[in-house]
Design a protein around this motif. Structure first.
Motif, PDB file in Angstrom:
ATOM      1  N   UNK A  18      -3.952   2.531  14.945  1.00 21.34           N
ATOM      2  CA  UNK A  18      -3.984   1.879  16.261  1.00 21.34           C
ATOM      3  C   UNK A  18      -2.650   1.258  16.652  1.00 21.34           C
ATOM      4  N   UNK A  19      -1.747   1.136  15.685  1.00 23.74           N
ATOM      5  CA  UNK A  19      -0.507   0.395  15.927  1.00 23.74           C
ATOM      6  C   UNK A  19       0.780   1.205  15.859  1.00 23.74           C
ATOM      7  N   UNK A  20       0.682   2.507  15.585  1.00 21.84           N
ATOM      8  CA  UNK A  20       1.899   3.331  15.563  1.00 21.84           C
ATOM      9  C   UNK A  20       1.651   4.653  16.283  1.00 21.84           C
ATOM     10  N   UNK A  21       2.731   5.385  16.521  1.00 17.45           N
ATOM     11  CA  UNK A  21       2.651   6.685  17.192  1.00 17.45           C
ATOM     12  C   UNK A  21       1.887   7.686  16.310  1.00 17.45           C
ATOM     13  N   UNK A  22       1.120   8.590  16.935  1.00 19.13           N
ATOM     14  CA  UNK A  22       0.352   9.580  16.159  1.00 19.13           C
ATOM     15  C   UNK A  22       1.201  10.413  15.203  1.00 19.13           C
ATOM     16  N   UNK A  23       2.398  10.827  15.638  1.00 18.08           N
ATOM     17  CA  UNK A  23       3.240  11.649  14.770  1.00 18.08           C
ATOM     18  C   UNK A  23       3.723  10.858  13.545  1.00 18.08           C
ATOM     19  N   UNK A  24       4.066   9.602  13.752  1.00 13.86           N
ATOM     20  CA  UNK A  24       4.493   8.751  12.627  1.00 13.86           C
ATOM     21  C   UNK A  24       3.337   8.556  11.656  1.00 13.86           C
ATOM     22  N   UNK A  25       2.152   8.369  12.194  1.00 12.19           N
ATOM     23  CA  UNK A  25       0.972   8.194  11.331  1.00 12.19           C
ATOM     24  C   UNK A  25       0.754   9.441  10.480  1.00 12.19           C
ATOM     25  N   UNK A  26       0.809  10.591  11.120  1.00  9.88           N
ATOM     26  CA  UNK A  26       0.590  11.862  10.422  1.00  9.88           C
ATOM     27  C   UNK A  26       1.637  12.077   9.325  1.00  9.88           C
ATOM     28  N   UNK A  27       2.880  11.761   9.647  1.00 10.98           N
ATOM     29  CA  UNK A  27       3.977  11.980   8.697  1.00 10.98           C
ATOM     30  C   UNK A  27       3.949  11.002   7.528  1.00 10.98           C
ATOM     31  N   UNK A  28       3.768   9.712   7.823  1.00 13.16           N
ATOM     32  CA  UNK A  28       3.969   8.685   6.803  1.00 13.16           C
ATOM     33  C   UNK A  28       2.711   8.116   6.173  1.00 13.16           C
ATOM     34  N   UNK A  29       1.553   8.298   6.799  1.00 15.02           N
ATOM     35  CA  UNK A  29       0.354   7.675   6.233  1.00 15.02           C
ATOM     36  C   UNK A  29      -0.702   8.661   5.756  1.00 15.02           C
ATOM     37  N   UNK A  47       4.255  10.516  -2.149  1.00 13.98           N
ATOM     38  CA  UNK A  47       4.830  11.779  -2.640  1.00 13.98           C
ATOM     39  C   UNK A  47       6.218  11.695  -3.263  1.00 13.98           C
ATOM     40  N   UNK A  48       7.011  10.672  -2.942  1.00 19.16           N
ATOM     41  CA  UNK A  48       8.377  10.625  -3.480  1.00 19.16           C
ATOM     42  C   UNK A  48       8.956   9.216  -3.361  1.00 19.16           C
ATOM     43  N   UNK A  49      10.080   9.027  -4.051  1.00 18.61           N
ATOM     44  CA  UNK A  49      10.784   7.741  -3.978  1.00 18.61           C
ATOM     45  C   UNK A  49      11.313   7.507  -2.564  1.00 18.61           C
ATOM     46  N   UNK A  50      11.795   8.544  -1.905  1.00 17.88           N
ATOM     47  CA  UNK A  50      12.268   8.425  -0.528  1.00 17.88           C
ATOM     48  C   UNK A  50      11.146   7.945   0.382  1.00 17.88           C
ATOM     49  N   UNK A  51       9.978   8.503   0.181  1.00 20.49           N
ATOM     50  CA  UNK A  51       8.794   8.159   0.973  1.00 20.49           C
ATOM     51  C   UNK A  51       8.485   6.665   0.819  1.00 20.49           C
ATOM     52  N   UNK A  52       8.497   6.208  -0.435  1.00 24.79           N
ATOM     53  CA  UNK A  52       8.255   4.797  -0.731  1.00 24.79           C
ATOM     54  C   UNK A  52       9.306   3.911  -0.048  1.00 24.79           C
ATOM     55  N   UNK A  53      10.571   4.301  -0.136  1.00 22.74           N
ATOM     56  CA  UNK A  53      11.651   3.506   0.464  1.00 22.74           C
ATOM     57  C   UNK A  53      11.518   3.450   1.985  1.00 22.74           C
ATOM     58  N   UNK A  54      11.125   4.569   2.592  1.00 22.27           N
ATOM     59  CA  UNK A  54      10.950   4.621   4.043  1.00 22.27           C
ATOM     60  C   UNK A  54       9.822   3.673   4.469  1.00 22.27           C
ATOM     61  N   UNK A  55       8.717   3.718   3.747  1.00 23.80           N
ATOM     62  CA  UNK A  55       7.586   2.834   4.063  1.00 23.80           C
ATOM     63  C   UNK A  55       8.001   1.366   3.962  1.00 23.80           C
ATOM     64  N   UNK A  56       8.706   1.046   2.898  1.00 21.52           N
ATOM     65  CA  UNK A  56       9.148  -0.337   2.688  1.00 21.52           C
ATOM     66  C   UNK A  56      10.119  -0.794   3.778  1.00 21.52           C
ATOM     67  N   UNK A  57      10.962   0.120   4.233  1.00 19.95           N
ATOM     68  CA  UNK A  57      11.962  -0.229   5.238  1.00 19.95           C
ATOM     69  C   UNK A  57      11.371  -0.327   6.642  1.00 19.95           C
ATOM     70  N   UNK A  59       7.705   0.106   7.557  1.00 23.45           N
ATOM     71  CA  UNK A  59       6.298  -0.230   7.794  1.00 23.45           C
ATOM     72  C   UNK A  59       5.760  -1.347   6.901  1.00 23.45           C
ATOM     73  N   UNK A  60       6.643  -2.056   6.219  1.00 27.46           N
ATOM     74  CA  UNK A  60       6.167  -3.056   5.269  1.00 27.46           C
ATOM     75  C   UNK A  60       5.329  -4.150   5.951  1.00 27.46           C
ATOM     76  N   UNK A  61       5.736  -4.599   7.132  1.00 30.33           N
ATOM     77  CA  UNK A  61       4.976  -5.654   7.833  1.00 30.33           C
ATOM     78  C   UNK A  61       3.601  -5.149   8.248  1.00 30.33           C
ATOM     79  N   UNK A  62       3.555  -3.948   8.787  1.00 31.16           N
ATOM     80  CA  UNK A  62       2.290  -3.351   9.212  1.00 31.16           C
ATOM     81  C   UNK A  62       1.351  -3.167   8.019  1.00 31.16           C
ATOM     82  N   UNK A  63       1.887  -2.688   6.911  1.00 28.80           N
ATOM     83  CA  UNK A  63       1.082  -2.515   5.702  1.00 28.80           C
ATOM     84  C   UNK A  63       0.542  -3.856   5.209  1.00 28.80           C
ATOM     85  N   UNK A  64       1.388  -4.872   5.248  1.00 31.77           N
ATOM     86  CA  UNK A  64       0.969  -6.195   4.790  1.00 31.77           C
ATOM     87  C   UNK A  64      -0.153  -6.752   5.670  1.00 31.77           C
ATOM     88  N   UNK A  65      -0.011  -6.629   6.970  1.00 25.58           N
ATOM     89  CA  UNK A  65      -1.044  -7.120   7.885  1.00 25.58           C
ATOM     90  C   UNK A  65      -2.365  -6.383   7.639  1.00 25.58           C
TER      91      UNK A  65
END
Length: 96
Positions: A18-29, A47-57, A59-65
């Motif tokens: 509900x809080x991000x673009x559909x393409x970003x959701x599909x790619x990252x979540x 899937x990878x260390x890059x993936x983890x770093x991208x999420x942390x950089x 989407x970390x606030x969104x994930x925390x909420x």
């Protein structure tokens, strides 16, 4: 219904979607898999260390909420990184 890693993650995903673009959701979540839930800590496999770093950089606030909504103030997120190139091993190597 008992609270499981799957049910918590499914609710988090509904909030995130509900809080991000559909393409970003599909790619990252969508590729993330919930692994286990213990003591307010949700372990997810990425899937990878890059993936983890991208999420942390990005989407970390969104994930925390999302996680706080589901598990309360003491919620924690544990990443399990699936490593590529496992040299013929059947089980993928993971790093926590």
């Amino acid at each position: 219904m008992s609270v499981t890693a799957n049910s918590v993650w499914k609710n988090c995903l509904a909030f995130i979607q509900d809080n991000i673009q559909p393409q970003a959701f599909k790619t990252w979540f969508e590729p993330i898999k919930p692994v286990k839930l213990s003591d307010n800590a949700l372990s997810i496999q990425v899937p990878s260390k890059f993936f983890y770093e991208w999420l942390e950089e990005h989407y970390v606030k969104l994930l925390k909420v999302a996680l706080t909504k589901e598990l309360g103030e003491n919620a924690k997120l544990v990443y399990i990184i699936k490593m590529e190139n496992t040299y013929g091993n059947r089980e993928p190597f993971t790093e926590q």
